[in-house]
Write an enzyme that holds these catalytic residues in place. Sequence first.
Site, PDB file in Angstrom:
ATOM      1  N   LYS A 140       0.852  -1.182   0.000  1.00 56.19           N
ATOM      2  CA  LYS A 140       0.000   0.000   0.000  1.00 56.19           C
ATOM      3  C   LYS A 140       0.892   1.237   0.000  1.00 56.19           C
ATOM      4  CE  LYS A 140      -3.421   2.515   2.740  1.00 56.19           C
ATOM      5  NZ  LYS A 140      -2.607   3.537   3.420  1.00 56.19           N
ATOM      6  N   GLY A 169      -7.844   9.785   9.994  1.00 61.58           N
ATOM      7  CA  GLY A 169      -8.059   9.877  11.431  1.00 61.58           C
ATOM      8  C   GLY A 169      -9.098  10.883  11.871  1.00 61.58           C
TER       9      GLY A 169
END
Length: 338
Positions: A201, A262
Amino acid sequence: LRIKAGSTCDDTICLNDLMATCAEIIGAKLPDDAGEDSFSILPDLLGTSNRPVREATIHQAPNGDLAIRQGEWKLIFLKNNKRELYNLRTDIGESNDVAESNDTWTVAGRTFRSRLIVGTGKYKDFAETRAAIEASGASIVTVAIRRTNIGQNPNEPNLLDVLPPSKFTILPNTAGCFDADNAVRTLRLARELLDGHDLVKLEVLGDQKTLFPNMAQTLKAAQTLVKDGFKVMVYCSDDPIAAKQLEEIGCCAVMPLASLIGSGMGILNPWNLQIIIDQAKVPIIVEAGVGTASDAAIAMELGCHGVLMNTAIAAAKNPVLMASAMKKAVEAGREAFL
């Protein structure tokens, strides 16, 4: 004396593996026509293996039925030409045959049933990490190489002892990288630590505060990694043009943000995500900003192949319970889309 006391290993092995193991221990070379189906488990015994010693294991019942074990899966071939498939990680009693369920997705030639990908950071300890990921049902777990030990620090606890590659697909990521060169260097290290593992990733960040992606550096790193043989799943903005460019470079999956990493703000621009999904020929995984179960369901209802999350689970009051909720939300959203 070289085997650490109290050590454990989740690898599947066979009795015939003792032949190759004993040969390696005494330094003997087996002839080419001896023990062709025997694999040395010495790396498992010593705790030095980062991948299963066997790609798959074949079993035969006394009545002649055959079965293949690979990772967490067991496929049984019955004499009546029927097949049964069980996920032994979530169904050790083999009570839920999923052979007839064909709602799978494929990335880089690998097929998965769970559409939830989870991160491994921000948990209080490795025990909570494992418990939450088990509850999520995820098969793919992503690991920040710059922050988490997967063997680069031999004297520290190793995440792979808790989440062994024999049961989970490890997805190394470049969290904390702010330029293409650092990202490429990090994933090359991961490939070395994971014995040639090529599914990764990529994320190249552009801002310390918002963690918004630097798309120019992301495109540059993606080009280098694809040419270097990596199978790249890439974090990006929700810009349909940039998403298409990453696909054209050769990335095997595109992962546009829902909102800031987040933040828990959920999906802020479903229209852009829909454009990306509609034009893509590779899997689209929504990541970043998923705050609660309804966000995950909405992403799946749009037609995403899956959802990646970390903070929403790890920072929850009860991470294990939230992981279970996210699993159900992804499944519900998928069923609503279908």
